[in-house]
Scaffold this motif. Structure first.
Motif, short mmCIF file in Angstrom:
data_model
loop_
_atom_site.label_atom_id
_atom_site.label_comp_id
_atom_site.label_asym_id
_atom_site.label_seq_id
_atom_site.Cartn_x
_atom_site.Cartn_y
_atom_site.Cartn_z
N TRP A 73 0.84 -1.20 0.00
CA TRP A 73 0.00 0.00 0.00
C TRP A 73 0.87 1.25 0.00
O TRP A 73 2.01 1.23 0.49
CB TRP A 73 -0.90 0.04 1.24
N THR A 74 0.32 2.34 -0.51
CA THR A 74 0.97 3.66 -0.43
C THR A 74 0.07 4.56 0.40
O THR A 74 -1.13 4.70 0.10
CB THR A 74 1.18 4.27 -1.81
N TYR A 75 0.64 5.16 1.44
CA TYR A 75 -0.11 6.08 2.30
C TYR A 75 0.38 7.50 2.05
O TYR A 75 1.57 7.78 2.20
CB TYR A 75 0.05 5.71 3.77
N LYS A 109 5.49 3.78 2.05
CA LYS A 109 5.19 2.48 1.47
C LYS A 109 4.96 1.51 2.63
O LYS A 109 5.85 1.32 3.47
CB LYS A 109 6.33 1.98 0.58
N LEU A 110 3.78 0.90 2.66
CA LEU A 110 3.42 0.07 3.79
C LEU A 110 3.02 -1.33 3.35
O LEU A 110 2.38 -1.51 2.32
CB LEU A 110 2.26 0.71 4.57
N SER A 111 3.39 -2.31 4.16
CA SER A 111 3.06 -3.71 3.87
C SER A 111 1.62 -4.00 4.26
O SER A 111 0.94 -3.20 4.92
CB SER A 111 4.00 -4.63 4.64
N LYS A 167 -9.12 7.39 1.96
CA LYS A 167 -8.79 8.20 0.79
C LYS A 167 -7.29 8.47 0.69
O LYS A 167 -6.80 8.85 -0.37
CB LYS A 167 -9.55 9.53 0.82
N ASN A 168 -6.57 8.25 1.79
CA ASN A 168 -5.12 8.45 1.77
C ASN A 168 -4.35 7.18 1.41
O ASN A 168 -3.13 7.19 1.32
CB ASN A 168 -4.64 8.94 3.13
N ILE A 169 -5.08 6.06 1.26
CA ILE A 169 -4.44 4.77 1.02
C ILE A 169 -4.75 4.29 -0.39
O ILE A 169 -5.92 4.22 -0.79
CB ILE A 169 -4.93 3.71 2.04
N THR A 170 -3.71 3.98 -1.14
CA THR A 170 -3.88 3.41 -2.48
C THR A 170 -3.02 2.17 -2.61
O THR A 170 -2.04 2.00 -1.87
CB THR A 170 -3.48 4.42 -3.58
N SER A 171 -3.38 1.31 -3.53
CA SER A 171 -2.61 0.09 -3.76
C SER A 171 -1.24 0.46 -4.33
O SER A 171 -1.13 1.27 -5.25
CB SER A 171 -3.37 -0.82 -4.73
N HIS A 172 -0.20 -0.13 -3.76
CA HIS A 172 1.17 0.17 -4.18
C HIS A 172 1.61 -0.78 -5.29
O HIS A 172 1.34 -1.98 -5.25
CB HIS A 172 2.13 0.02 -3.00
N GLU A 215 -7.42 -5.15 -3.97
CA GLU A 215 -7.39 -4.43 -2.69
C GLU A 215 -8.06 -5.25 -1.59
O GLU A 215 -7.58 -5.31 -0.45
CB GLU A 215 -8.07 -3.07 -2.86
N ASP A 216 -9.18 -5.90 -1.91
CA ASP A 216 -9.86 -6.74 -0.92
C ASP A 216 -8.98 -7.92 -0.50
O ASP A 216 -8.93 -8.29 0.68
CB ASP A 216 -11.19 -7.26 -1.49
N ALA A 217 -8.28 -8.49 -1.48
CA ALA A 217 -7.40 -9.63 -1.18
C ALA A 217 -6.23 -9.19 -0.31
O ALA A 217 -5.81 -9.91 0.61
CB ALA A 217 -6.90 -10.26 -2.48
N LYS A 218 -5.67 -8.01 -0.57
CA LYS A 218 -4.58 -7.49 0.25
C LYS A 218 -5.07 -7.24 1.69
O LYS A 218 -4.36 -7.55 2.66
CB LYS A 218 -4.03 -6.20 -0.34
#
Length: 822
Positions: free
Chosen positions: A513-515, A523-525, A541-546, A788-791
């Motif tokens: 993920w990217t915050y 960059k977050l696991s 809204k601050n979190i997107t798939s990395h 995203e749901d799987a992550k």
């Protein structure tokens, strides 16, 4: 270095005959290519020019990194036989030693093979036995008329589609046995799995290909699936072009299936016919080849992201021979091994007869492996028919081996120093036969269609000579000192983007993920986000798939004429398909929704006994049932009227959607695709005479990047266009004097026309392209949400697993808050 002359003189590469066509199929199934003809000449223009051969082999990239700390979810996707799967079992076990979680995704029949090796398993479908039988009948890239007539091609397309779906599911679906969540952080695959680079694009993760046969363009030797006619052409150029020809023919067979899957399953745009065949080269996908450099050294023109690491050998399995096998081995001299593994032979009884006749001629003792063809026949005291037995153990007990030439079987025989006779059926098997013969460790390979007892007997006798034994032992001594699996693991690690891959808070975990919050970006696991979400207030809204390694596939353009033509043809094709949908889609809706047949058949007619002596009581019962049924029919008829109106509405909506697609396709083609193709084509023209790639102004991925690219193209195009007149004229004068002035002036005028026109057209085309991509991304969001749901699911599972471990969740939250303050 393998000289191209080896292939022209070796038996499996003989039989070149002049033909009037570009591509023909020779008896062993390889593609016979005349590099002087139209197809090869066209590809020579489309492919990048062959690289200059260096004076020394580039240093292996994996020598720069000897350790690895980030623990990844790795999915290994493999399509093929047991011999194709086995090297990846060894690789998976080696990767586990670094803490990686490894999932092997392959055919369902190899489940036990994977799980008994302590690897996670995911079934992708497909029947390897059916694939092997098909390949024996159609050993090359072009299917036989019989296969076309029998409908086998359509069945293979369906199977390919099934395996593509299975490969994608293997990237994001939980473990089928334990239900543990899994999202791939990296993909390793063999090229025939075909899903690899597309799955990697959807996930934004690294992909690394590994294979047992050459798949990367080189001047050193031709593609194993081609049979080149060089004529007066430079053989090195022919070798290089053969890879592009195979890629092109392969894409013709699977391209439509892959593109349908990309659009319908991955929510990705289709790949153009000009780019699909060459994606791996264009994207510079890392390759590791699993063969011994002692047998085939790395070609000098392969770049650093391509490695030759050695054969992959698994740890020898624990094996206790049966009393029958033990007694046979103890009863006399070491036997000769004969077997064809997973090859499905059409007439196994005929093959067995040939083998037995050759054994009688040579008077050797022999072990015949039954294999998937269930070979077996006359019982002889000097012959043992054997079922499944690990080659690692068995090849130590024999004096020579005869087999089909699979890379794994070939490697095992040579590793144990056994002279080898190869009877190839398809694929890379003739290639390995030629390599063994060139090394002196065996006779020239014998195509299975040409095999008879006399030829096989001569081959066995050659393998028993001191010369063949010495050559095989010399190779064995070199291979024993190689560690192919470990070298491949280092190659894999070396090509990973560590900086982009690593979580900023838990360094041994991969970022998922990217915050972003203000100017702070982390960059977050999956685990880090799960912990933070449960202990702090994070805004979604601050979190997107990395994406640790984004993949952008853009259509390559060479000049404006072909660019505009191909874009126009593509637009016309889309319009035709959408126009057909205006009429076909409503009919499909009707078939899905049409009410049952309203015709009523009297129950008295259906249920009365055929005998004319049926009782009045039976007749009364039937009449009563009929009356009740008629009442029910009346209710159903009213329901059917409502359904009918619903069906009509659905048909109208389907037709309107099809008509809307026609208008959208026409608008997109005229306002976006064709102008973008023109701008790209004009930008590329100067590279035709200055041999420099067109300037890269970035990738158009959304409306913002589209505007940025448009601005750069316009600004640079106008500046360079007008200054190139003076630059090219001056360069021409410096190089060729007065004659060079005229040439330089001409180049400058062309450059001015093309670059300024590209800037002007791009000013409109690239923003429009960006808007289209933004709309496509917003509409096609199903796959992105599934990822995203799987992550999220895996992150929640990791939290539960980490309870009681060394992870200090409070400390992690504190580090996060400090990072945000910083």
């Amino acid at each position: 270095m393998i000289n191209h002359g080896l292939f022209r003189g070796s038996a499996p590469f003989e039989g070149l005959t002049p033909d009037t066509e570009d591509v023909l199929v020779v008896p062993d199934g390889r593609v016979d290519v005349d590099v002087n003809k139209r197809l090869a000449n066209t590809l020579s223009r489309l492919l990048p020019p062959p690289p200059r051969i260096e004076t020394s082999v580039p240093a292996p990239q994996h020598s720069q990194r000897s350790s690895w700390s980030v623990k990844l979810n790795i999915v290994i996707q493999v399509v093929g036989s047991r011999g194709d799967v086995q090297p990846f079992i060894a690789l998976g076990n080696a990767l586990q030693k670094y803490g990686h979680r490894v999932r092997l995704a392959t055919h369902n029949v190899f489940k036990d093979f994977a799980t008994k090796s302590n690897l996670e398993f995911f079934p992708i479908g497909g029947d390897p036995a059916e694939l092997m039988a098909y390949m024996v009948k159609n050993p090359g890239l072009i299917p036989s008329t019989k296969s076309l007539r029998d409908g086998e091609i359509q069945r293979k397309r369906i199977m390919v589609g099934e395996m593509l779906e299975g490969c994608w599911k293997s990237c994001i679906m939980p473990d089928p046995q334990t239900d543990k969540p899994f999202v791939a952080d990296a993909i390793i695959a063999n090229p025939p799995s075909f899903a690899h680079v597309h799955c990697a694009q959807a996930l934004g993760v690294p992909v690394h290909l590994m294979f047992t046969m050459p798949w990367s363009s080189t001047k050193s030797f031709p593609h194993p699936l081609t049979n080149l006619k060089y004529s007066n052409t430079d053989p090195k150029l022919g070798n290089y072009l053969s890879y592009g020809i195979v890629d092109f023919l392969t894409w013709q067979g699977i391209g439509s299936t892959v593109n349908k899957w990309r659009v319908e399953t991955l929510d990705l745009e289709p790949v153009s016919v000009s780019d699909g065949p060459f994606l791996l080269d264009t994207l510079k996908v890392p390759f590791t080849y699993c063969w011994s450099p002692s047998l085939i050294p790395k070609p000098l023109d392969w770049p650093s992201h391509i490695d030759v690491c050695g054969f992959f050998f698994r740890d020898p399995p624990s094996y206790t021979p049966s009393p029958e096998l033990r007694d046979f081995l103890a009863a006399g001299p070491a036997p000769v091994y004969i077997g064809f593994g997973s090859i499905v032979i059409e007439r196994p009884e005929e093959m067995t007869a040939i083998l037995l006749a050759a054994i009688k001629i040579t008077s050797v003792r022999a072990i015949i492996s039954k294999g998937w063809s269930e070979l077996g026949g006359e019982e002889l005291p000097n012959v043992l028919y054997l079922g499944d037995c690990p080659h690692e153990w068995l090849f130590q007990q024999v004096k020579a081996v005869v087999h089909h030439g699979g890379a794994g079987t070939t490697a095992c025989g040579l590793y144990n120093g056994k002279p080898t006779t190869i009877v190839p059926f398809f694929g890379d098997q003739p290639f390995w036969g030629a390599m063994v013969h060139a090394a002196g460790a065996g006779p020239a390979p014998i195509n299975h269609k040409a095999l008879n007892s006399k030829i096989l007997a001569e081959a066995i006798e050659y393998c028993l000579t001191p010369e063949a034994l010495a050559a095989a032992r010399a190779l064995s001594e070199k291979m024993i000192n190689e560690s192919g699996v470990e070298a491949a693991v280092k190659s894999f690690h070396a090509n990973l983007p560590l900086q982009s891959l690593q979580c900023d808070l838990i360094p041994d975990r991969p970022a998922a993920w990217t915050y972003k919050n203000g100017g702070n970006v982390l960059k977050l696991s999956k685990l880090a986000i799960a912990v933070l979400s449960s202990h702090t207030k994070l805004s979604s809204k601050n979190i997107t798939s990395h994406e640790s390694r984004p993949i952008y596939i853009q259509t390559t353009r060479w000049e404006p004429i072909t660019a505009i033509s191909s874009a126009s043809l593509a637009t016309v094709g889309d319009l035709a398909n959408n126009a057909v949908g205006v009429f076909v889609k409503p009919y499909e809706e009707y078939k899905k929704r049409r009410p049952e047949d309203s015709k009523h058949t009297s129950l008295a007619e259906q249920n009365l006994p055929s005998s004319s002596t049926s009782s009045e009581e039976q007749l009364a019962t039937v009449k009563c049932e009929e009356s009740e049924s008629l009442h029910g029919k009346a209710v159903n008829n009213q329901k059917a009227k409502k359904e009918g109106s619903g069906t009509a509405g659905a048909m109208i909506r389907a037709s309107a959607t099809g008509f809307g697609n026609v208008l959208f396709g026409l608008s997109k083609g005229a306002l976006v695709d064709i102008p973008v193709a023109a701008a790209d084509g004009m930008r590329s023209v100067p590279q035709m005479y200055n041999h420099q790639a067109a300037a890269d102004y970035g990738k158009v991925t959304d409306w913002k990047s589209g505007t940025t690219v448009a601005g750069k193209t316009f600004a640079h195009g106008m500046y360079e266009g007008f200054t190139d007149i003076f630059k090219e004229t001056y360069k021409g004068k410096q190089k060729e004097g007065a004659a060079g002035v005229a040439k330089g002036l001409g180049k400058g005028l062309v450059s001015m026309t093309m670059k300024t026109s590209a800037g002007a057209v791009g000013l409109v085309a690239y923003p429009a392209q960006g808007i289209c991509k933004s709309i496509y991304t917003a509409v096609k969001s199903t796959t992105r949400k599934r990822i995203e749901d799987a992550k999220t699911a895996e992150g929640n599972w990791l939290i539960k697993r980490e309870v009681g471990n060394n992870l200090d969740q409070a400390l992690l939250c504190a580090e996060f808050k400090n990072s945000m303050k910083g």
